[in-house]
Design an enzyme around this catalytic site. Structure first.
Site, PDB file in Angstrom:
ATOM      1  N   ASP A   1     -10.873 -13.137   9.788  1.00 50.14           N
ATOM      2  CA  ASP A   1      -9.830 -12.784   8.828  1.00 50.14           C
ATOM      3  C   ASP A   1      -8.485 -12.788   9.563  1.00 50.14           C
ATOM      4  O   ASP A   1      -7.959 -11.742   9.916  1.00 50.14           O
ATOM      5  CB  ASP A   1     -10.141 -11.403   8.245  1.00 50.14           C
ATOM      6  CG  ASP A   1      -9.240 -11.057   7.085  1.00 50.14           C
ATOM      7  OD1 ASP A   1      -8.739 -11.982   6.426  1.00 50.14           O
ATOM      8  OD2 ASP A   1      -9.037  -9.861   6.836  1.00 50.14           O
TER       9      ASP A   1
ATOM     10  N   HIS B   1       0.886  -1.173   0.000  1.00 43.27           N
ATOM     11  CA  HIS B   1       0.000   0.000   0.000  1.00 43.27           C
ATOM     12  C   HIS B   1       0.922   1.221   0.000  1.00 43.27           C
ATOM     13  O   HIS B   1       1.992   1.192   0.630  1.00 43.27           O
ATOM     14  CB  HIS B   1      -0.817   0.122   1.289  1.00 43.27           C
ATOM     15  CG  HIS B   1      -1.728  -1.005   1.595  1.00 43.27           C
ATOM     16  ND1 HIS B   1      -1.331  -2.124   2.282  1.00 43.27           N
ATOM     17  CD2 HIS B   1      -3.047  -1.174   1.346  1.00 43.27           C
ATOM     18  CE1 HIS B   1      -2.356  -2.935   2.440  1.00 43.27           C
ATOM     19  NE2 HIS B   1      -3.415  -2.387   1.873  1.00 43.27           N
TER      20      HIS B   1
ATOM     21  N   ASP C   1      -5.616 -14.064   8.402  1.00 44.93           N
ATOM     22  CA  ASP C   1      -4.468 -13.895   7.490  1.00 44.93           C
ATOM     23  C   ASP C   1      -3.288 -14.799   7.845  1.00 44.93           C
ATOM     24  O   ASP C   1      -2.157 -14.334   8.029  1.00 44.93           O
ATOM     25  CB  ASP C   1      -3.992 -12.432   7.488  1.00 44.93           C
ATOM     26  CG  ASP C   1      -4.983 -11.491   6.818  1.00 44.93           C
ATOM     27  OD1 ASP C   1      -5.776 -11.964   5.991  1.00 44.93           O
ATOM     28  OD2 ASP C   1      -4.949 -10.289   7.125  1.00 44.93           O
TER      29      ASP C   1
ATOM     30  N   GLU D   1     -10.768  -6.547  -4.920  1.00 40.27           N
ATOM     31  CA  GLU D   1     -10.635  -7.652  -3.963  1.00 40.27           C
ATOM     32  C   GLU D   1     -11.872  -7.745  -3.077  1.00 40.27           C
ATOM     33  O   GLU D   1     -12.111  -6.870  -2.236  1.00 40.27           O
ATOM     34  CB  GLU D   1      -9.382  -7.415  -3.105  1.00 40.27           C
ATOM     35  CG  GLU D   1      -9.167  -8.499  -2.077  1.00 40.27           C
ATOM     36  CD  GLU D   1      -7.893  -8.271  -1.258  1.00 40.27           C
ATOM     37  OE1 GLU D   1      -6.918  -7.700  -1.781  1.00 40.27           O
ATOM     38  OE2 GLU D   1      -7.904  -8.665  -0.077  1.00 40.27           O
TER      39      GLU D   1
ATOM     40  N   GLU E   1      -9.003 -13.352  -2.162  1.00 42.39           N
ATOM     41  CA  GLU E   1      -8.312 -13.774  -0.934  1.00 42.39           C
ATOM     42  C   GLU E   1      -9.187 -14.835  -0.263  1.00 42.39           C
ATOM     43  O   GLU E   1     -10.277 -14.526   0.235  1.00 42.39           O
ATOM     44  CB  GLU E   1      -8.109 -12.577  -0.004  1.00 42.39           C
ATOM     45  CG  GLU E   1      -7.412 -13.021   1.267  1.00 42.39           C
ATOM     46  CD  GLU E   1      -7.096 -11.895   2.236  1.00 42.39           C
ATOM     47  OE1 GLU E   1      -6.675 -10.804   1.803  1.00 42.39           O
ATOM     48  OE2 GLU E   1      -7.277 -12.124   3.437  1.00 42.39           O
TER      49      GLU E   1
END
Ligand code: XLS
Ligand code: CA
Ligand code: CA
Length: 435
Positions: free
Chosen positions: A306, A100, A308, A231, A267
């Site tokens: 989430d 980012h 990850d 996304e 994702e």
């Protein structure tokens, strides 16, 4: 050198169980179905988790100390961190990275100051890319962390905020061109709602489409050749995210005439957050020619959150790679490890092991997928299940030629249907044969 004592991760197929800082399966130049593993897999390291995440969570501060961090938000620290990242990429042997804008350089008081901070770090990034050969899989703008974006960016109720987001995006696209990004991602950070009482959903989606149209116009103006990707995510941080899942995003694009400008970055942890199986959105987007890239991670199936995590489950990796191979590859997208080591995994070594283990899991997934596809047994069984659509009334319904009257006549003549067994367990057992 970070860290001392860890060198290039090597391919060592006969490594013992406790040797986890090696590749047992990922042999970058090995050919599988006409392409090298490296070309099929296109691994990418994400900068935000691996180089900005230090183990903090809503219940506690960071647990992880990195040797290059001096705990300041200075430009010097930003540059030292970036150099460490490129050293990491070189040791791991991945060819891509993602970031980012705000991961790279501190935000200033004004947009002009922020942009100048960013330019300074981007100059260094351009040099490091050239020196190492590591390329930018995708860039994205962080349009969700700053308090100004509390109501969203492209869908904020305050047009001044959307204008700020657009100005930030303009710079983000310029950075993408400068660094040769192969894609550009839009993740709808806070594009969603917490309450329908204070939200005009139609206005929000109209504004989001207008925001994307400005991005397309500028992309064309500055000659950015990368692929735009959206996304999906079902929830978090908002209660309902507008880009809920692949089907929702594809419908949105269709509704606003934007389909040809975008593909999807899927994702799987977001897919499970939507209540779908791990591979659901990968398969759905690919079925419509819209699978552009994968944020290769996983949640904990018992939580659904989430989290990850690094993708280490061979079954899931096989399912994803089967779709990727069937569609002929994922380029210009890739497999981006949008994943973080657990906050209890505090050693730098853990970061290496996490990536190497995930790369190996996907390499195994690729080999399994290649076997499934080459042998064709699963596909053959699937084709058999749909055989009735290939001729007669089935073919006429599928092509749109049939009428209700014709179907009635067919039933009158041929009688009641007698559908065959779905044989789910047979399919599951066949799949297990390959993993
Ligand atoms: C957050 C998203 C985010 C995007 C990039 O849940 O995964 O990290 O991939 O903004
Ligand atoms: Ca992601
Ligand atoms: Ca995520």
């Amino acid at each position: 050198m970070y860290p001392p004592g860890i060198g290039k991760v090597e391919y060592k197929p006969d490594a013992s169980a406790s040797e986890t800082l090696v590749f047992r399966h990922y042999d970058s130049q090995q050919e599988i179905l006409g392409k090298t593993m490296e070309d099929w897999l296109r691994f990418s390291v994400c900068y935000w988790h691996s180089f900005r995440g230090l183990g903090s969570d809503p219940f506690g501060s960071g647990t992880i100390k990195r040797p290059w961090e001096d705990d300041t938000d200075s430009l010097n620290n930003a540059k030292r961190r970036l150099r460490a990242a490129f050293e990491f990429f070189s040791k791991l042997g991945n060819k891509y990275w993602t970031f980012h804008d705000r991961d790279l350089a501190p935000e200033g008081e004004t947009l002009a100051e922020t942009n100048s901070n960013l330019d300074e770090v981007i100059d260094l990034a351009a040099g490091l890319q050239k020196k190492t050969g590591v390329k930018l899989l995708w860039a994205t703008c962080n349009l969700f962390s700053h308090p100004r974006y509390m109501h969203g960016a492209g869908t904020s109720c305050d047009a001044h905020v959307t204008a700020f987001a657009a100005a930030q995006l303009k710079k983000g696209l310029e950075v993408a061109v400068r660094l040769g990004a192969e894609n550009f991602v839009f993740w709808g950070g806070r594009e969603g709602y917490h309450s329908l009482l204070n939200t005009d959903v139609k206005a929000d989606l109209d504004h989001l489409a207008a925001f994307y149209n400005m991005a397309i116009a500028y992309k064309e103006k500055i000659g950015f050749k990368g692929q735009f990707l959206i996304e999906p995510k079902a929830k978090e941080p908002t209660r309902h995210q507008y880009d809920f899942d692949a089907q929702t995003v594809m419908s949105f694009l269709h509704q606003y005439g934007l389909t040809k400008h975008f593909k999807l970055n899927i994702e799987p942890n977001h897919t499970t957050l939507a209540g779908h199986p791990y591979e659901h959105d990968v398969i759905f987007s690919s079925a419509y020619g819209m699978l552009g890239s994968v944020d290769a991670n996983t949640g904990s199936p018992d939580l659904g959150w989430d989290t990850d995590q690094f993708p280490m489950d061979i079954r899931s990796c096989t399912m994803v790679m089967r779709t990727v191979v069937e569609q002929g590859g994922i380029a210009p997208g890739g497999l981006n490890f949008d994943a973080k080591v657990r906050r209890e995994s505090t050693e730098l070594r853990d970061l290496f092991i996490a990536h190497a283990g995930a790369m190996d899991s996907f390499a195994r997934g690729l080999k399994n997928a290649a076997n499934i596809i080459s042998e064709g047994v699963l596909q053959k069984s699937l084709n058999t299940r749909y055989l009735s659509w290939n001729s007669g009334t089935g073919a006429r319904i599928a092509s749109g030629e049939a009428t209700l009257e014709e179907c009635e006549k067919f039933i009158m003549e041929c009688g009641n249907p007698n559908p065959a067994s779905g044989r789910q367990e047979h399919f599951e057992a066949m799949f297990n044969h390959y993993i």
